[in-house]
Design an enzyme around this catalytic site. Sequence first.
Site, PDB file in Angstrom:
ATOM      1  N   THR A 115       0.851  -1.187   0.000  1.00  0.00           N
ATOM      2  CA  THR A 115       0.000   0.000   0.000  1.00  0.00           C
ATOM      3  C   THR A 115       0.886   1.236   0.000  1.00  0.00           C
ATOM      4  OG1 THR A 115      -1.731  -1.154   1.235  1.00  0.00           O
ATOM      5  CG2 THR A 115      -1.813   1.241   1.234  1.00  0.00           C
ATOM      6  N   LYS A 191      -7.075   1.150  -3.614  1.00  0.00           N
ATOM      7  CA  LYS A 191      -6.658   0.594  -2.323  1.00  0.00           C
ATOM      8  C   LYS A 191      -6.722   1.653  -1.234  1.00  0.00           C
ATOM      9  CE  LYS A 191      -4.549  -2.205   0.637  1.00  0.00           C
ATOM     10  NZ  LYS A 191      -5.174  -3.377   1.248  1.00  0.00           N
ATOM     11  N   LYS A 259       0.178   4.480   9.200  1.00  0.00           N
ATOM     12  CA  LYS A 259       0.797   4.640   7.881  1.00  0.00           C
ATOM     13  C   LYS A 259      -0.248   4.890   6.803  1.00  0.00           C
ATOM     14  CE  LYS A 259       1.938   0.910   5.537  1.00  0.00           C
ATOM     15  NZ  LYS A 259       1.276   0.955   4.197  1.00  0.00           N
TER      16      LYS A 259
END
Length: 326
Positions: A115, A191, A259
Amino acid sequence: MRLLSSAQSRRHRMPQQSSANAIGIIGLGAMGAGIAGAMRACGLNVIGCDVSEQARRAFTAEGGRCVAHPHELAAECRIVVMVVVNAEQVETVLFGDDGLAARLASRSLIVQCATVAPSYARDLGERLANHDLMMLDAPISGGAVKAKSGHLSVMASGCEAAFTMGSEALDAMAAQVYRLGDSPGVGSSVKLVNQHLAGVHIAAAAEAMALGIRMGIDPHTLYDVITHSAGNSWMFENRVPHILAGDYTPLSAVDIFVKDLNLVHQTGRELTFAMPVAASALQQFTAASGAGLGKEDDAAVIKVYQRLSGLDLPAANDTDHSEVTS
């Protein structure tokens, strides 16, 4: 968008060693090891790679082959699937000392599953093209259980030639491959939307449970009611059992959402697009990480409320987690 389903063809394929060049899998954590195992079960020639000796030993114990350094894959692999944690690790693997990008044969394929920010994915695709390499921007979702069984969802974008070259690997690792565009960046964009929702839903589930406990409601009863009511969500149903079990063994850690929600906000800043709901969720995960909970399961974000309000959370017991995904 084209949706490909590979589950049916995989069910009818007998495991048989492929005569094609090997497929390299970089990152043998829960997801990468699962993907590698699913590919091996489909008869593909797989070479694993991880900096962790323990991860390499575990893979070789199951009959797999391993190398310690990514550049060692260049001699045998024209397809490399990267299942690393973040953009920094992608950079190190591809462009660091002994970087893989300069060593792979021309027209080799990088399947990048971490990601990352969409802007980074677009830039990465351009830099790999300068090395005469192809890239599929291919983030994954489904968790370790689906990785092992080859039933992940892949949100992919890239050129037609990249999809053609990677089709056998994608078929082995995924139940569904979403073809979202013809260049890197689109897969990572989708995503990011998924991670926005996942992070917000986990934070909301934790806050809702904390509210109920603070009002004196039995948490097990509350879980039963909500999972049969309109306020339910997949994340509520999946993560709250971790809270009820008092077990915060990290299946998807708090720091992962620090994150990923930071990536959401990075993208929002690039687009001058405000996301106050995501901002609130990020603050909760950041608070949990700052309190020393970053390596615990992401459901541990509820402990922020415990520290603020003295909540009496359920104690640990032997209840197993349900399957985790994001």
